[in-house]
Design a protein around this motif. Structure first.
Motif, short mmCIF file in Angstrom:
data_model
loop_
_atom_site.label_atom_id
_atom_site.label_comp_id
_atom_site.label_asym_id
_atom_site.label_seq_id
_atom_site.Cartn_x
_atom_site.Cartn_y
_atom_site.Cartn_z
N TYR A 100 70.59 -9.92 21.88
CA TYR A 100 71.12 -11.07 21.15
C TYR A 100 72.34 -11.69 21.81
N GLY A 101 73.24 -10.87 22.36
CA GLY A 101 74.46 -11.41 22.95
C GLY A 101 74.17 -12.33 24.12
N ALA A 102 73.28 -11.89 25.00
CA ALA A 102 72.93 -12.71 26.17
C ALA A 102 72.18 -13.96 25.75
N PHE A 115 74.60 -16.43 24.04
CA PHE A 115 75.49 -17.00 25.05
C PHE A 115 74.76 -18.05 25.88
N PHE A 116 73.50 -17.75 26.24
CA PHE A 116 72.69 -18.71 27.00
C PHE A 116 72.51 -19.99 26.18
N ILE A 117 72.16 -19.84 24.91
CA ILE A 117 71.93 -21.01 24.06
C ILE A 117 73.21 -21.83 23.90
N GLN A 118 74.33 -21.16 23.71
CA GLN A 118 75.61 -21.87 23.57
C GLN A 118 75.89 -22.72 24.81
N LYS A 119 75.71 -22.12 25.99
CA LYS A 119 75.95 -22.86 27.24
C LYS A 119 74.98 -24.03 27.36
N ASP A 138 76.38 -15.69 15.76
CA ASP A 138 77.15 -16.11 16.94
C ASP A 138 77.23 -17.63 17.04
N LEU A 139 76.09 -18.28 16.83
CA LEU A 139 76.06 -19.74 16.95
C LEU A 139 76.92 -20.40 15.87
N LYS A 140 76.89 -19.86 14.68
CA LYS A 140 77.73 -20.41 13.62
C LYS A 140 79.22 -20.24 13.95
N THR A 141 79.57 -19.08 14.46
CA THR A 141 80.96 -18.79 14.81
C THR A 141 81.49 -19.78 15.84
N THR A 142 80.62 -20.15 16.78
CA THR A 142 81.03 -21.07 17.85
C THR A 142 80.69 -22.52 17.52
#
Length: 379
Positions: free
Chosen positions: A228-230, A233-237, A263-267
């Motif tokens: 999930y972390g990777a 992170f990929f989706i955020q970028k 993660d996406l909500k946090t960012t």
């Protein structure tokens, strides 16, 4: 004549003795696992641990095993195969009846020789790898559908949406390679175009090279076979990149949809154009009787835990495990347990139909998107 009768009695006695030896007669039935309880994959391990412990506590409180208790013994492996091997070596020396819910393809692959060579019971590995469908693994039974089934559903959905140019982002280990090879076969079969691939090292967020390789191809859709972390992170970028921001991002179940969304909500990253493949229905669909049961038990026994797809899957598998033990009728042997699993009542999980074949109890997959703060199934 007397010697012949004596020989027959001796043979019968020895057969009885060995059959009795195979019976697990302890009052406390110990089920063991190795899982990531620290590190980048900790949310995965916690989801499995809390829901399994909750159902086992419910089992004990309601005397579902007729006077016997069930215990869950776990060790932390940080999602590292060598630690998983060390944990299994330690645990198998205890009075363990079966292993359950070990998390991850590379970790499970590391211990399979031990499981096979020593005839150890193993139910519901948390992996959809093809090698787990091998019939020679006679003491192993899967609960979930395979990654290949998930990817077939995902890629078929993309094709029906007229998506042709697909890239693959994957974890550079047995899990990622399983997904990559299956995706490659399905893309080729569907006459679609694989335009780029990119990989990263397990238990890291070192995705820069992979991201740039995929970005150059300008894909319409990206299949993400990572943790999930990777993946998040990929989706955020990508969502902040002019070339990739409108791509469709497709995650398999192991990616942990709930952690990605958190993660996406946090960012403050958009959750549009993201697809999540799952092997269980929506854990929050209260129209389903099995969901009502899951949420009630979790609320009572683990009120501070977050519910989610992985937790729900683990809960369901725990319910199947307990039911199989119960139906051995106090004659708990390896063979009886395996036979009980294979013949799990089709209606045990209510709306989720059990159909044992190819060493799996479940064979259905689901696709979801996340809109308006909830997961919606894609039909």
């Amino acid at each position: 004549m007397f010697k012949k009768i004596l020989s027959i009695i001796l043979i019968v006695f020895l057969l009885y003795f060995f059959l009795e030896e195979d019976k697990y007669s302890l009052k406390n039935i110990q089920i063991a696992s190795s899982m990531p309880l620290t590190g980048l994959m900790q949310p995965w391990g916690n989801a499995v641990l809390e829901s399994t412990k909750s159902y086992f506590s419910y089992t004990n409180d309601n005397n579902l095993l007729n006077g016997k208790k069930i215990e869950f013994v776990t060790l932390d492996d940080k999602y590292e195969p060598d630690l998983t091997y060390e944990n299994v070596e330690k645990l198998k020396k205890e009075n363990i009846f079966a292993f359950f819910g070990i998390v991850g393809t590379p970790t499970i692959k590391r211990i399979l020789p031990t499981i096979y060579d020593e005839n150890i019971l193993f139910f519901s590995p948390f992996s959809g790898a093809n090698f787990l469908q091998d019939e020679s693994l006679s003491t192993l039974i899967n609960f979930r559908a395979s990654y290949k089934q998930e990817l077939e559903h995902l890629i078929d959905y993309l094709k029906n949406k007229n998506i042709e140019n697909i890239a693959i982002f994957y974890q550079n280990d047995d899990y990622g390679e399983e997904g990559y090879i299956s995706s490659l076969e399905i893309i080729k079969k569907q006459n679609l175009n694989l335009v780029a691939i990119g990989s990263y090292k397990r238990n890291t967020l070192a995705i820069e090279h992979a991201f740039n390789e995929i970005k150059l191809s300008n894909p319409e859709a990206i299949i993400l076979i990572g943790a999930y972390g990777a993946n998040s992170f990929f989706i955020q970028k990508a969502k902040n990149d002019d070339i990739l921001k409108d791509s469709i991002f497709c995650n398999v179940s192991f990616s942990d949809a709930n952690s990605i969304i958190n993660d996406l909500k946090t960012t403050k990253t958009s959750t549009e154009n993201i697809i999540f493949s799952q092997v269980v229905p929506n854990y929050d669909d209260k129209n389903l009787k099995i969901v009502q049961e899951y949420q009630e038990i979790m609320k009572k026994y683990s009120p501070n835990s977050n519910i989610g797809f992985l937790s729900f899957e683990s809960f369901l598998a725990s319910k199947v495990l307990v039911d199989a033990i119960k139906r051995t009728n106090d004659n708990l042997t390896k063979d009886n347990f395996l036979e009980a699993l294979k013949n799990t009542p089709k209606e045990l999980l209510y709306e989720i139909k059990i159909d044992y074949k190819n060493k799996r109890l479940l064979n259905q997959t689901y696709l979801f998107e996340y809109l308006n703060d909830s997961f919606k199934e894609l039909k």
